[in-house]
Write a protein that holds these residues in place. Structure first.
Motif, PDB file in Angstrom:
ATOM      1  N   ALA A  80       0.791  -1.390   0.014  1.00 66.63           N
ATOM      2  CA  ALA A  80       0.203   0.073   0.035  1.00 66.63           C
ATOM      3  C   ALA A  80       0.961   1.431   0.142  1.00 66.63           C
ATOM      4  N   PRO A  81       1.814   1.470   0.862  1.00 70.05           N
ATOM      5  CA  PRO A  81       2.837   2.505   0.863  1.00 70.05           C
ATOM      6  C   PRO A  81       3.610   2.914   0.072  1.00 70.05           C
ATOM      7  N   LEU A  82       4.204   1.769  -0.877  1.00 73.60           N
ATOM      8  CA  LEU A  82       5.056   1.722  -1.684  1.00 73.60           C
ATOM      9  C   LEU A  82       5.008   2.382  -3.246  1.00 73.60           C
ATOM     10  N   ILE A 108       1.785  -7.957 -10.036  1.00 70.25           N
ATOM     11  CA  ILE A 108       0.464  -8.045  -9.746  1.00 70.25           C
ATOM     12  C   ILE A 108       0.428  -6.608  -8.702  1.00 70.25           C
ATOM     13  N   ASP A 109       1.445  -5.984  -8.525  1.00 69.23           N
ATOM     14  CA  ASP A 109       1.527  -4.899  -7.561  1.00 69.23           C
ATOM     15  C   ASP A 109       0.895  -3.658  -8.070  1.00 69.23           C
ATOM     16  N   GLY A 110       0.739  -3.541  -9.596  1.00 66.72           N
ATOM     17  CA  GLY A 110       0.012  -2.187  -9.963  1.00 66.72           C
ATOM     18  C   GLY A 110       0.979  -0.819 -10.064  1.00 66.72           C
ATOM     19  N   LEU A 111       2.286  -1.103  -9.740  1.00 62.43           N
ATOM     20  CA  LEU A 111       3.281  -0.381  -9.929  1.00 62.43           C
ATOM     21  C   LEU A 111       3.445   0.510 -11.063  1.00 62.43           C
ATOM     22  N   HIS A 124      -0.690 -11.741 -14.880  1.00 62.63           N
ATOM     23  CA  HIS A 124      -1.127 -12.831 -13.736  1.00 62.63           C
ATOM     24  C   HIS A 124      -1.957 -11.907 -12.929  1.00 62.63           C
ATOM     25  N   GLY A 125      -2.918 -10.546 -13.321  1.00 59.40           N
ATOM     26  CA  GLY A 125      -3.741  -9.909 -12.670  1.00 59.40           C
ATOM     27  C   GLY A 125      -3.209  -9.032 -11.586  1.00 59.40           C
ATOM     28  N   ASN A 126      -4.192  -8.503 -10.805  1.00 57.85           N
ATOM     29  CA  ASN A 126      -3.773  -7.553  -9.979  1.00 57.85           C
ATOM     30  C   ASN A 126      -4.400  -7.537  -8.478  1.00 57.85           C
ATOM     31  N   ILE A 127      -3.538  -7.330  -7.757  1.00 58.94           N
ATOM     32  CA  ILE A 127      -3.626  -7.718  -6.192  1.00 58.94           C
ATOM     33  C   ILE A 127      -4.566  -6.945  -5.676  1.00 58.94           C
ATOM     34  N   TRP A 128      -4.857  -5.909  -6.264  1.00 56.30           N
ATOM     35  CA  TRP A 128      -5.871  -4.713  -5.608  1.00 56.30           C
ATOM     36  C   TRP A 128      -7.281  -5.024  -6.410  1.00 56.30           C
ATOM     37  N   GLN A 129      -7.416  -5.957  -7.246  1.00 57.09           N
ATOM     38  CA  GLN A 129      -8.729  -6.648  -7.523  1.00 57.09           C
ATOM     39  C   GLN A 129      -9.101  -7.932  -7.156  1.00 57.09           C
ATOM     40  N   VAL A 130     -10.344  -7.838  -6.605  1.00 56.29           N
ATOM     41  CA  VAL A 130     -10.942  -9.287  -6.016  1.00 56.29           C
ATOM     42  C   VAL A 130     -12.067  -9.844  -6.773  1.00 56.29           C
ATOM     43  N   ARG A 131     -12.274 -11.105  -6.821  1.00 57.77           N
ATOM     44  CA  ARG A 131     -13.278 -11.719  -7.708  1.00 57.77           C
ATOM     45  C   ARG A 131     -14.160 -12.563  -7.074  1.00 57.77           C
ATOM     46  N   CYS A 132     -15.332 -12.548  -7.170  1.00 56.95           N
ATOM     47  CA  CYS A 132     -16.454 -13.164  -6.324  1.00 56.95           C
ATOM     48  C   CYS A 132     -16.184 -14.678  -6.972  1.00 56.95           C
ATOM     49  N   THR A 133     -16.081 -15.686  -5.970  1.00 58.54           N
ATOM     50  CA  THR A 133     -16.065 -17.108  -6.597  1.00 58.54           C
ATOM     51  C   THR A 133     -17.461 -17.733  -6.709  1.00 58.54           C
ATOM     52  N   GLY A 134     -18.499 -16.704  -6.151  1.00 56.84           N
ATOM     53  CA  GLY A 134     -19.904 -17.199  -6.560  1.00 56.84           C
ATOM     54  C   GLY A 134     -20.328 -16.609  -8.027  1.00 56.84           C
ATOM     55  N   CYS A 135     -20.696 -15.248  -8.048  1.00 54.83           N
ATOM     56  CA  CYS A 135     -21.281 -14.421  -9.246  1.00 54.83           C
ATOM     57  C   CYS A 135     -19.987 -14.386 -10.185  1.00 54.83           C
TER      58      CYS A 135
END
Ligand code: BV8
Ligand code: ZN
Length: 244
Positions: A80-82, A108-111, A124-135
């Motif tokens: 977060a602070p980097l 995946i750090d978004g820097l 390999h995606g982005n650690i600041w994004q989340v995905r629902c395993t349901g919908c």
């Protein structure tokens, strides 16, 4: 590497970049190291007594989602602070200089986006994004997440929107990445140990399609010697000298 051969190698890379219409950069954890982000294979790539490869798998998440979320929340908290470093910024400068540019990152750090890079492909995606395993809903969420975060829409368990080991990459992203490395005239490979497939095959792929390939890394990698130039050293020091 002595200063004289470094200067010669820098001149060769600069010349290849000045002649190239399409330039691609492929980055790994090493480009974020000077921002304070632990790399994977380095000694600092450990969390408690786990390696990322133990926890960044669908099996680990199915077995113990709480532990995997603890690992990702630890990384989010640390990230977060980097801030981006001179190497990230050098690629922003390069993007503004060449006719066509694509930055392919394994990180995946978004820097890279934080530094101002625009044409960025996150393999390999982005650690600041989340995905629902349901919908399946994907959201960007930089808040401090609970141990087992739940989807706002369906209440399903959320997971980091990243590609784990043993999971396939998004075919659209992969397709775009391979098309770019096949059609570029110059490829810079920065800060990656070249262990993880399919990213690790992109350098040779580009070479087979006639591109000039230069590697910038702290240490030699399995493909070193197959590229036109390898500069050994810190990306934060070398990349600005390449782009200047
Ligand atoms: C796939 C997101 C098809 C998660 C990541 C056996 C069983 C199952 C799979 C496989 C297998 N064998 C091979 C595979 C395929 C597997 C793979 O390659 N495994 C490796 C470990 C052998 N790949 C996959 O599973 C991929 N999917 O192939 O789909 C498929 C489907 C099913 C079954 C088989 C195949 C998915 C791979 C994506 C995994 N997710 N990240 C998360 O981060 O939590 S990968 C992760 O590790 C990073 O994203 C990054 O890509 C990789 C780390 O690599 P690097 O970036 O290179 O970092 P590293 O620390 O290794 O190196 C840093 C370098 O920088 C060093 O060389 C260092 O010297 C240098 N450096 C340090 N400081 C500096 C510096 N350089 C310059 N300046 C500095 N200051
Ligand atoms: Zn949901």
């Amino acid at each position: 590497m002595d200063e004289k051969s470094l200067k010669e190698n820098l001149a060769v890379i600069r010349q290849a970049l000045s002649r190239a219409h399409r330039v691609v950069a492929l980055t790994g954890a090493g480009i974020s190291a000077e921002s304070g982000v632990p790399t994977f294979r380095g000694a600092e790539g450990l969390w408690r007594h786990y390696r990322a490869t133990d926890l960044a798998t669908p099996e680990a998440f199915a077995r113990d989602p709480r532990l995997v979320w603890e690992f990702y929340n630890w990384r989010r908290d640390l990230l977060a602070p980097l801030r981006p470093n001179a190497a990230h910024l050098a690629l922003v400068e390069l993007e503004g200089r060449v006719p066509e540019f694509l930055l392919i990152t394994q990180n995946i750090d978004g820097l890279h986006r934080a530094a101002g890079s625009r044409q960025v492909l996150e393999l390999h995606g982005n650690i600041w994004q989340v995905r629902c395993t349901g919908c399946g809903r994907i959201t960007e969420d930089r808040t401090l997440l609970p141990e087992l975060p739940a989807c706002g829409a369906c209440g399903g368990l959320l997971r980091p929107h990243v590609v784990w080991f043993g999971e396939s990459l998004d075919p659209m992203v992969l397709n775009r990445a391979f098309k770019a490395v096949e059609s570029c005239q110059a490829l810079l490979i920065i800060g990656t140990s070249g262990n993880v497939q399919p990213a690790a095959s992109m350098g040779l792929h580009a070479r087979r399609h006639g591109a000039f390939v230069a590697e910038i890394n702290l240490e030699a990698t399995p493909a070193t010697g197959a590229y036109d130039v390898t500069l050994l050293g810190k990306a934060g020091e070398l990349l600005p000298r390449v782009v200047r």
